[in-house]
Structure formats: structure tokens, C-alpha cells
Motif scaffolding. Sequence first.
Motif, short mmCIF file in Angstrom:
data_model
loop_
_atom_site.label_atom_id
_atom_site.label_comp_id
_atom_site.label_asym_id
_atom_site.label_seq_id
_atom_site.Cartn_x
_atom_site.Cartn_y
_atom_site.Cartn_z
N HIS A 1 0.82 -1.20 0.00
CA HIS A 1 0.00 0.00 0.00
C HIS A 1 0.87 1.26 0.00
O HIS A 1 0.54 2.25 -0.68
CB HIS A 1 -0.90 0.03 1.24
CG HIS A 1 -2.20 -0.69 1.06
ND1 HIS A 1 -3.01 -0.52 -0.03
CD2 HIS A 1 -2.84 -1.58 1.86
CE1 HIS A 1 -4.09 -1.27 0.09
NE2 HIS A 1 -4.01 -1.93 1.23
N GLY B 1 -9.58 2.36 -2.03
CA GLY B 1 -8.67 2.30 -3.17
C GLY B 1 -9.15 3.27 -4.24
O GLY B 1 -9.45 4.43 -3.96
N SER C 1 -3.11 0.21 -4.39
CA SER C 1 -4.49 0.24 -3.92
C SER C 1 -5.32 -0.86 -4.55
O SER C 1 -4.90 -1.52 -5.50
CB SER C 1 -5.13 1.60 -4.23
OG SER C 1 -5.28 1.79 -5.63
N ALA D 1 -5.79 6.10 -6.46
CA ALA D 1 -6.52 5.80 -5.23
C ALA D 1 -7.12 7.08 -4.65
O ALA D 1 -6.52 8.15 -4.70
CB ALA D 1 -5.59 5.16 -4.20
N GLN E 1 -3.28 -5.78 -6.02
CA GLN E 1 -3.08 -4.34 -5.86
C GLN E 1 -2.65 -3.74 -7.19
O GLN E 1 -2.04 -4.42 -8.01
CB GLN E 1 -2.03 -4.03 -4.79
CG GLN E 1 -2.52 -4.15 -3.37
CD GLN E 1 -1.68 -3.33 -2.40
OE1 GLN E 1 -1.09 -2.33 -2.75
NE2 GLN E 1 -1.65 -3.77 -1.15
#
Length: 693
Positions: A398, A522, A635, A628, A442
Motif C-alpha cells: 500500500h 482504493g 491500492s 486511489a 493491488q
Amino acid sequence: MRRHRPPLVTVADARAALWSLTATAAGLGVAIVLVSGVRVASPWDVLLVALVVGLGDALLRAPLRRLARAGGAVVALVLGLAAQVLVVGAALTFLPGVTSGSWADVLAVLLVAGVVMACGHWVVGARDNAYVVGDLLRRARRRAGLPRRAAVGEAGTDDAGADGSADGGSDDRPPGVLVVLLDGVARPTLEHALEAGLVPTMERWLGSGSHRLESWWARVPCTTPASTLGLLHGTTDAVPAFRWWSRRLGRLVVTNRPADAAEVERSASDGRGLLADGGVAVSTMFSGDAPTSLLVMSRATEGLGPGQLFVRFFASPFVLVRALVGTVGEALKEVYQGWQQVVRGVRPRVPRRGWYPVLRAVTNVLLRDLNTSLVAEQLVRGAPVVCVDLVDYDEIAHHAGPLRPESLRALEGLDRVVGLWEEIARGAPRRYRTVVVSDHGQSLGATFEQVVGRSLSDEVHRLMALPAPARGEHPDGEAWGPANTALHALRKDGDGAGRLLVGPDRDTRRSSLPEVEVIGSGNLGMVWFCREPRRLSAADVAVRWPALVPGLLESPAVGCVVVHGAQGPVARGRLGSHDLATGRVTGRDPLAAYGSRARADLLRVAGLEDAGDLVVVSAVGPMGRVHAFEGLVGSHGGLGGAQSEALLLHPADLVVPDDEREDVDGARVLVGAEAVHRRLVAWLAGLGLRERT
């Protein structure tokens, strides 16, 4: 053919005990030299202290378990720490040739010895956490008839036990299943790690043919609460985002709050979740109806779990101290890695300050070590199904980016943990098959705020001509999940988040609600008009706030906005629209960049009870980069990039029938966490691990 009964003590056991004694003596020796209030007459006295510490651990483990059984994990923690202090204190006080001045000296010796042993562990290159479950590893090797240093199976041999078996087809143990959730790991990301040699355990499985790797499609919202609820309970209808506004409750629902997680689970559970028949849930968001829940978010108000199961970790000499030392080291490493991104000019990037280094350290060291111990003990106990969620990679990705070096290195550590469990499973009462599944992937990209100069919430308020909302950091984001579980469990109560807005004063209280709530999951954003008793249509929004939707669509970071038309949800873009119910496209299709599942996913999520009045999806670039609506460079939640391509790594003899798959961008995959849940349940039933109902 039955395996021979293993000897009670082997040469490998004796060698392991000698090594443990030597390491403990070395740590204590350095600590005694550094702590001025402790003296020994000779080096042999240090060895005697180390021997007493080891014997004290062995003798106290059973009574501590009995005491902790009634008191829970908090009692296990207190008793474990007290036992370590008392054993070391007794050795330093009563043994001949050893003197100590005070209990402060005892505590100092315990701490310094733990630091020395942790540093020594790192210096010699043993950078995994095998020491956490060293006694279980020795027991497992003895039961399986393996030498202490035996590899966990040789590459290219299926008999090596990639499914938990020690001797291939002659294994007559009953079956068991270990389900490992790798939070946030997309299939392409795992393939990068395989090529880089970072996940040798899983690479060996695939190379030997014992396992198969495939994708499954994580539908919008591809977030941890939605996918985990689907995987464990077979439904995702109650979860439209990571956080969301509930008109029924008149407040935000945040699944990182145990009271909210419990409420979501109650609405979704039919009592027959994935772990219903004697299963164990470890560090998951929801329980899967497991009879035994350890560090589970939805059960946190009931405590961490049965106290006796935590004794090994809290009471073993220096294990907790070494984990704490590693936690501090991980925090410092995060500060250095974040600084390096700035120095090298890595883009896109986000600040990696505040609480994040501490949260990463706790998650990736202390809680990982605790999870390693808890799962290992369940395997040794022979639990039929064990499910554990490992969030290490997701937390780092992240903030660093999904394919950045530090993120992929987290997978290296997780692979070592899986390898430890595999080795322990070889001597367990059951022949465990290991299934590795992720809840989503992600996607990389600069944030909405970096592109636009304002957050999505600020932009919505500006377009509605409302004052900008107050900003602050709250422990509701995904990174706070494991910490919130532990903190709320220690308190053994919720946070008052379950209040309902009902009764005769509902209308009078409605005016006290925020006019609008804007939440990013996200690159999936949702907008709720909180004072309205019903969802507003596109026409209603256009009349009240005519600049809102057109203004959002003018943003370079927005790809489409889903509004509610007269005939159903419609995805609007800058140059066209897509009727999600009929498939009719006017002008340029705003969903063209998102792939073949975009229409179905957005139609479904827009129709959920608690979905926003407006559903916003960020733009996606040609490299699959998204924006995001949170301060995260990696995200998930919406569409675009690898975030929807979750992975499923399963034993080759557990088959996924083709008629359960659907076409997604030319590939045949399982679609939705519900489909993966049904397949997992079918595998358990085929192995005789599901009771007939």
C-alpha cells in the motif's frame, strides 16, 4: 503401511537442545557482562543459568496452560512474562556462583539477552522465525522420522510432502486442510516473486507438479472485508466498500471496528461457514463460523481466544523479547526504506511517516511470529481445517508499491512461514493439504490528490459548495486492522459503534447527520447524501447540485461515475455513457478501459443496499495504473490493473471443474469470492471434513 513409532529422543533432538542451550548461554553471558548488578564466578555458571532457564520453561509450560485456559490470552501474556522473570530471577539469585542486586537487574538481563539473541539470529543468517516454533519443529521432525536439518522435501519430488505428507502414498493419517490467505497478492505479483526466486517453497510445489496456480476474479469491491466475507461465509452482499454509510444505522460502518465486523458477520452467516466443522480461524476479519477463533476481528469483543493456546509464545524464554526486538528493527527499516524512495526519486510514492512504521513493524514481525506459533500449534493438535490471514505484503505494498523491492521481500518472509508450517505438518496427526489464496491484488498509481491537488472528499464538497471537511488520521484504515483486533480484544468490549438511528427522534436527529459522506476504497469512491431517507437519482442530484457529476467527470483522475437513472444504474464518462442494465452505450464507452467484467461488477455493486448514491471509479492508464482516493500508492477496491486478479494455489488433486469458471478477458476463471468459497467447501466435503446437513 503404518510408519514406525518414532523414538522419544533422537540424536537430532539432543543436537537441537545443545544448540539451544549454547545460544541461550551466549545471550545470557553477554547480558551478565553488560548488567553491572549481576556477577558470576565462572563461565560454567552462565551455562548452568541457561540450563535452569530451559528446564524452567519445560516444567512450567503445563501448569501455565491450565491457568491460562480459564483466564484467556491476557492472562497467558501476564503469566508468561511473569514466569520468564521468575525463572531468570531464581537462577540469578539462588544458583551458587551467581549474584544479582535487584529485580531490575533481572529484567535488564532478560531484555539484553533477548536483544543479543535476536541480533545473533540475524548475523548468522537465520532470518526466518523458526525459533518461535522450535520445539514444535523438533517434535514434527521426530514424528516424521526426519533428521533435524532435513530439507522440507527435495525439489522435483512429490513425495517430499508439499501437501503435508511425509511419506507419499503410504501415509494413512486422516486428511486436513491449511488455508493461507495472502492479503493483497495478485497472481502476476506472485509470478514476479517466483521468477525472482523469493518464494522457494511455492516454487517447489509448482515445479514438482504437486500444486497448480490459477487466477480468480475479485469482484468490485475487491477489498479485504468483501472478499474475506465471501471466502469464509459465501456472500459479499453486505459489503459495498471498505467503509460505508448505512442509512439503516445512520452512521459509518467500519469493518476494522470489531463491533461492526461482528454485525456484518451476523448478517451474512448461516452457521455453515467454511470453518464450521471443527475449524480454526487465525487473524482473519471474520470467523467463518469456526468453533475456535484466535485474533479474529469479528470475535475481538470476546477476547483474543483460548488463553492456553498463547502460552507457548508468551512464556517461552526470550521468544517474545526477540520478537519485540525484531519489531523495533522493522520500524527502523521502514523509515530507511521510505527515505530511500525519496532519495532515489521513486515515483509515484506517498509519505511513509506517522503511525505507519509502527503498524508495519507490529504486523510484519510481532503478529507474524504470533500467527506462526498459533497455526503451528493447531497443526500439531490436528485441527481439521485451519485458516490464517497474513497481511504483511498488503501493508507494505500500500505504501511502497505492489512490485517495489520491499514489498516483494515481504513475500519472501511469508514463503518461509508457509515452509515452516509445511515442515510441522509432516509430523502432524493429519495429512494437511495447503491451499494458498489471496483476497485481491493491488494496482500502482499516483493518488487522486496528487493528480488533482485535492482529496476526493474536498472535491465533492467544493462542487457542492460546502465547507471542506475536517481532516485527520483515524484508526479505521486497512493498516490498522490487526492492531485494532488486538486492542479491542484486550479491552473485551466494542467502541459503541453499533448504535442504531431508530425511534421517534429519527427525523429530528437526521438534521444532525453530515450532508454528504465521501469514502475511498482504493480507486473506488462512494458518495452518500446522508440526510436523505432514500438513494437519490441522477435527476435529483442534477437539480440540487448541478455542478457535482459534471465536475467530477472533468477531473483527469476520474474514469466514470455511476448514477441511478430512471431505468437503473448508468456509468457516465466525459464523452459517453453505458447503461449497466441494458448494455447500451451512448458516445464513447466509459468502461472500455476496464475490461470485460466492468459492466457486471459495477451493476452489481451499485445495486447493493448500502452502495453510495454516486459510485466513482478512477481513471486507468495504459499500464494499468489507477488513482486511489486514499493516500496509498498501491491500492485495490475498484477496477484497473492487477487488483482484481487474485490467486489460487491449490493441490493438483483438488480440481476446479471448468463449468464453475467464467470467461474474463479471454481466460476461464472463478468469478467472485463466493465461487471460491463454494469450491473450498466442495474440497472439504470431498476429503470428509464437512458434516452432512
